[in-house]
Scaffold this motif. Structure first.
Motif, PDB file in Angstrom:
ATOM      1  N   ILE A   1       4.737  10.391  -2.178  1.00  0.00           N
ATOM      2  CA  ILE A   1       3.582   9.631  -1.708  1.00  0.00           C
ATOM      3  C   ILE A   1       2.616  10.542  -0.956  1.00  0.00           C
ATOM      4  N   ASP A   2       3.137  11.472  -0.160  1.00  0.00           N
ATOM      5  CA  ASP A   2       2.262  12.434   0.526  1.00  0.00           C
ATOM      6  C   ASP A   2       1.453  13.252  -0.484  1.00  0.00           C
ATOM      7  N   ALA A   3       2.099  13.660  -1.572  1.00  0.00           N
ATOM      8  CA  ALA A   3       1.393  14.437  -2.603  1.00  0.00           C
ATOM      9  C   ALA A   3       0.297  13.596  -3.252  1.00  0.00           C
TER      10      ALA A   3
ATOM     11  N   LYS B   1      -5.634   4.001  -9.260  1.00  0.00           N
ATOM     12  CA  LYS B   1      -6.417   2.765  -9.182  1.00  0.00           C
ATOM     13  C   LYS B   1      -6.834   2.309 -10.576  1.00  0.00           C
ATOM     14  N   GLN B   2      -7.245   3.265 -11.401  1.00  0.00           N
ATOM     15  CA  GLN B   2      -7.661   2.952 -12.770  1.00  0.00           C
ATOM     16  C   GLN B   2      -6.483   2.394 -13.573  1.00  0.00           C
ATOM     17  N   ARG B   3      -5.315   3.020 -13.460  1.00  0.00           N
ATOM     18  CA  ARG B   3      -4.132   2.574 -14.205  1.00  0.00           C
ATOM     19  C   ARG B   3      -3.645   1.208 -13.719  1.00  0.00           C
ATOM     20  N   MET B   4      -3.678   0.991 -12.405  1.00  0.00           N
ATOM     21  CA  MET B   4      -3.252  -0.297 -11.857  1.00  0.00           C
ATOM     22  C   MET B   4      -4.184  -1.410 -12.334  1.00  0.00           C
ATOM     23  N   SER B   5      -5.463  -1.131 -12.387  1.00  0.00           N
ATOM     24  CA  SER B   5      -6.423  -2.106 -12.871  1.00  0.00           C
ATOM     25  C   SER B   5      -6.166  -2.412 -14.346  1.00  0.00           C
ATOM     26  N   ALA B   6      -5.895  -1.385 -15.130  1.00  0.00           N
ATOM     27  CA  ALA B   6      -5.610  -1.579 -16.551  1.00  0.00           C
ATOM     28  C   ALA B   6      -4.327  -2.401 -16.736  1.00  0.00           C
TER      29      ALA B   6
ATOM     30  N   SER C   1      -4.500  13.892  -2.863  1.00  0.00           N
ATOM     31  CA  SER C   1      -5.434  14.178  -3.953  1.00  0.00           C
ATOM     32  C   SER C   1      -6.252  12.933  -4.305  1.00  0.00           C
ATOM     33  N   GLN C   2      -7.539  13.009  -4.070  1.00  0.00           N
ATOM     34  CA  GLN C   2      -8.413  11.883  -4.406  1.00  0.00           C
ATOM     35  C   GLN C   2      -8.424  11.633  -5.912  1.00  0.00           C
ATOM     36  N   ALA C   3      -8.284  12.681  -6.711  1.00  0.00           N
ATOM     37  CA  ALA C   3      -8.262  12.522  -8.168  1.00  0.00           C
ATOM     38  C   ALA C   3      -7.052  11.674  -8.598  1.00  0.00           C
ATOM     39  N   ILE C   4      -5.910  11.923  -7.986  1.00  0.00           N
ATOM     40  CA  ILE C   4      -4.713  11.142  -8.319  1.00  0.00           C
ATOM     41  C   ILE C   4      -4.876   9.703  -7.855  1.00  0.00           C
ATOM     42  N   ILE C   5      -5.431   9.503  -6.674  1.00  0.00           N
ATOM     43  CA  ILE C   5      -5.651   8.153  -6.161  1.00  0.00           C
ATOM     44  C   ILE C   5      -6.571   7.382  -7.102  1.00  0.00           C
ATOM     45  N   ASP C   6      -7.659   8.020  -7.540  1.00  0.00           N
ATOM     46  CA  ASP C   6      -8.593   7.363  -8.463  1.00  0.00           C
ATOM     47  C   ASP C   6      -7.907   7.017  -9.784  1.00  0.00           C
TER      48      ASP C   6
ATOM     49  N   THR D   1       0.857  -1.182   0.000  1.00  0.00           N
ATOM     50  CA  THR D   1       0.000   0.000   0.000  1.00  0.00           C
ATOM     51  C   THR D   1       0.893   1.232   0.000  1.00  0.00           C
ATOM     52  N   LEU D   2       0.316   2.342  -0.401  1.00  0.00           N
ATOM     53  CA  LEU D   2       1.073   3.589  -0.371  1.00  0.00           C
ATOM     54  C   LEU D   2       1.501   3.927   1.059  1.00  0.00           C
ATOM     55  N   PHE D   3       0.659   3.612   2.015  1.00  0.00           N
ATOM     56  CA  PHE D   3       1.008   3.905   3.408  1.00  0.00           C
ATOM     57  C   PHE D   3       2.216   3.077   3.850  1.00  0.00           C
ATOM     58  N   ARG D   4       2.230   1.783   3.479  1.00  0.00           N
ATOM     59  CA  ARG D   4       3.376   0.940   3.839  1.00  0.00           C
ATOM     60  C   ARG D   4       4.638   1.387   3.120  1.00  0.00           C
ATOM     61  N   MET D   5       4.516   1.732   1.842  1.00  0.00           N
ATOM     62  CA  MET D   5       5.684   2.204   1.092  1.00  0.00           C
ATOM     63  C   MET D   5       6.224   3.491   1.698  1.00  0.00           C
ATOM     64  N   ARG D   6       5.321   4.380   2.114  1.00  0.00           N
ATOM     65  CA  ARG D   6       5.736   5.638   2.727  1.00  0.00           C
ATOM     66  C   ARG D   6       6.476   5.373   4.030  1.00  0.00           C
ATOM     67  N   GLN D   7       5.915   4.501   4.847  1.00  0.00           N
ATOM     68  CA  GLN D   7       6.536   4.191   6.128  1.00  0.00           C
ATOM     69  C   GLN D   7       7.916   3.549   5.925  1.00  0.00           C
ATOM     70  N   THR D   8       8.035   2.648   4.975  1.00  0.00           N
ATOM     71  CA  THR D   8       9.312   1.991   4.698  1.00  0.00           C
ATOM     72  C   THR D   8      10.357   3.000   4.241  1.00  0.00           C
ATOM     73  N   ALA D   9       9.971   3.905   3.357  1.00  0.00           N
ATOM     74  CA  ALA D   9      10.908   4.929   2.879  1.00  0.00           C
ATOM     75  C   ALA D   9      11.324   5.859   4.022  1.00  0.00           C
ATOM     76  N   GLN D  10      10.379   6.226   4.870  1.00  0.00           N
ATOM     77  CA  GLN D  10      10.681   7.097   6.012  1.00  0.00           C
ATOM     78  C   GLN D  10      11.661   6.407   6.958  1.00  0.00           C
TER      79      GLN D  10
END
Length: 95
Positions: free
Chosen positions: A57-59, A71-76, A63-68, A8-17
């Motif tokens: 990752i914070d950026a 998700k769309q790109r990952m699904s594709a 933004s909900q638009a970026i998250i959406d 998840t983005l949260f786990r990746m953020r925590q690992t990088a931190q």
């Protein structure tokens, strides 16, 4: 080799931190103990790269638009991967 597990983005953020903090602590300790006069430049760059990843990752998470869109790109990408894998599996079948 096994493919990487989902994260998840949260786990990746925590690992990088944590990686950035580990580098900083180690370099500060080496300077304090007199092993080196200044933090090693390559280690400072790595720390900065990890902190850049945290900011990115914070950026994204702000933004909900970026998250959406992500998700769309990952699904594709998953659909594309299964479309490519299916013909390869069919080619390997014997008649």
């Amino acid at each position: 080799m096994k493919p990487p597990a989902k994260s998840t983005l949260f786990r990746m953020r925590q690992t990088a931190q944590l990686a950035a903090e580990t580098i900083e602590i180690a370099q500060d300790a080496r300077v304090r103990d007199g092993e080196i006069k200044h933090p090693m430049p390559d280690q400072v760059r790595k720390r900065d790269d990890y902190l850049g990843t945290v900011r990115l990752i914070d950026a994204v998470l702000s933004s909900q638009a970026i998250i959406d869109l992500l998700k769309q790109r990952m699904s594709a990408m998953e659909i594309l991967a299964t479309d490519i894998a299916a013909p390869a599996a069919e080619e390997g079948e014997e008649p």
